[in-house]
Design a protein around this motif. Sequence first.
Motif, PDB file in Angstrom:
ATOM      1  N   SER A  22       5.627   1.672   1.320  1.00 32.55           N
ATOM      2  CA  SER A  22       6.542   1.743   2.471  1.00 32.55           C
ATOM      3  C   SER A  22       6.148   2.942   3.309  1.00 32.55           C
ATOM      4  O   SER A  22       5.846   4.003   2.764  1.00 32.55           O
ATOM      5  CB  SER A  22       7.979   1.971   2.004  1.00 32.55           C
ATOM      6  N   SER A  23       6.178   2.789   4.611  1.00 31.92           N
ATOM      7  CA  SER A  23       5.769   3.913   5.448  1.00 31.92           C
ATOM      8  C   SER A  23       6.453   3.886   6.799  1.00 31.92           C
ATOM      9  O   SER A  23       6.800   2.834   7.324  1.00 31.92           O
ATOM     10  CB  SER A  23       4.247   3.884   5.658  1.00 31.92           C
ATOM     11  N   GLY A  63       7.294   0.176   7.998  1.00 30.00           N
ATOM     12  CA  GLY A  63       6.541  -0.965   7.482  1.00 30.00           C
ATOM     13  C   GLY A  63       6.487  -1.009   5.974  1.00 30.00           C
ATOM     14  O   GLY A  63       6.672   0.013   5.297  1.00 30.00           O
ATOM     15  N   ILE A  64       6.266  -2.210   5.466  1.00 32.47           N
ATOM     16  CA  ILE A  64       6.083  -2.414   4.026  1.00 32.47           C
ATOM     17  C   ILE A  64       4.825  -3.252   3.839  1.00 32.47           C
ATOM     18  O   ILE A  64       4.668  -4.290   4.490  1.00 32.47           O
ATOM     19  CB  ILE A  64       7.288  -3.161   3.404  1.00 32.47           C
ATOM     20  N   PHE A  99       5.972   8.352   3.556  1.00 33.79           N
ATOM     21  CA  PHE A  99       5.570   7.124   2.873  1.00 33.79           C
ATOM     22  C   PHE A  99       6.093   7.165   1.445  1.00 33.79           C
ATOM     23  O   PHE A  99       6.496   8.222   0.932  1.00 33.79           O
ATOM     24  CB  PHE A  99       4.038   6.976   2.877  1.00 33.79           C
ATOM     25  N   GLN A 100       6.060   6.017   0.813  1.00 37.34           N
ATOM     26  CA  GLN A 100       6.537   5.900  -0.560  1.00 37.34           C
ATOM     27  C   GLN A 100       5.714   4.807  -1.225  1.00 37.34           C
ATOM     28  O   GLN A 100       5.503   3.752  -0.628  1.00 37.34           O
ATOM     29  CB  GLN A 100       8.033   5.509  -0.537  1.00 37.34           C
TER      30      GLN A 100
END
Lengths: 118, 118
Positions: A22-23, A63-64, A99-100
């Motif tokens: 994710s970001s 986004g993903i 992000f993640q």
Amino acid sequence: MSADASAFADLPAPPCYAVIFSSQRSGDDEAGYARASARMVELVREQPGFLGAESARGADGFGITVAYFDSEDAIRGWREHAEHAAARELGHRRWYERFQVRVAVVHRAYGGPRASVA
Amino acid sequence: MSADASAFADLPAPPCYAVIFSSQRSGDDEAGYARASARMVELVREQPGFLGAESARGADGFGITVAYFDSEDAIRGWREHAEHAAARELGHRRWYERFQVRVAVVHRAYGGPRASVA
């Protein structure tokens, strides 16, 4: 809007590994970011053990991307790919506000086209 | 575009469960779809065991939502929620050209704001 079958990853039956990325785009360097994104899509497809990926980003820049792999070894191989590591570094410094990453094991899946699943 | 911290799910340390929902909007019934989406976001937050969710949909209508739960029981509870089941049924018949659900166990996670992770 119309159906775009190619946006869906065509995966084998579970289990497999999912890297959920994710970001939030920073808004900086759109051209450089777009170039690197396209190149990463190209490269990951060559990665042994890569199964497919899906990606969406809204107008707000969040986004993903979910990339699927057949093993932890495949994830490690992709993570250690030199060109990917260099792009990631730029992503962390410039392209993403935040992000993640979450790594998961997929153990079931279902779905289909409209009205085929109740 | 700007950082929107609230787009990120604030999850406890792994493990947890992820329900990865990919969908292609049909383009039908935008108003009904938007109403139902907002209602589902509201409802899932009340679901015992719900941990958080992230969602993105691009201009092409392809979207990914990842919802996180603390157990399979929590996923089952949400799946069996009557109002959710009714919305899902409309989704399958009307709102989505195609969808895909993948259920996974998250076993590691990392990330952060810009430049904090190398």
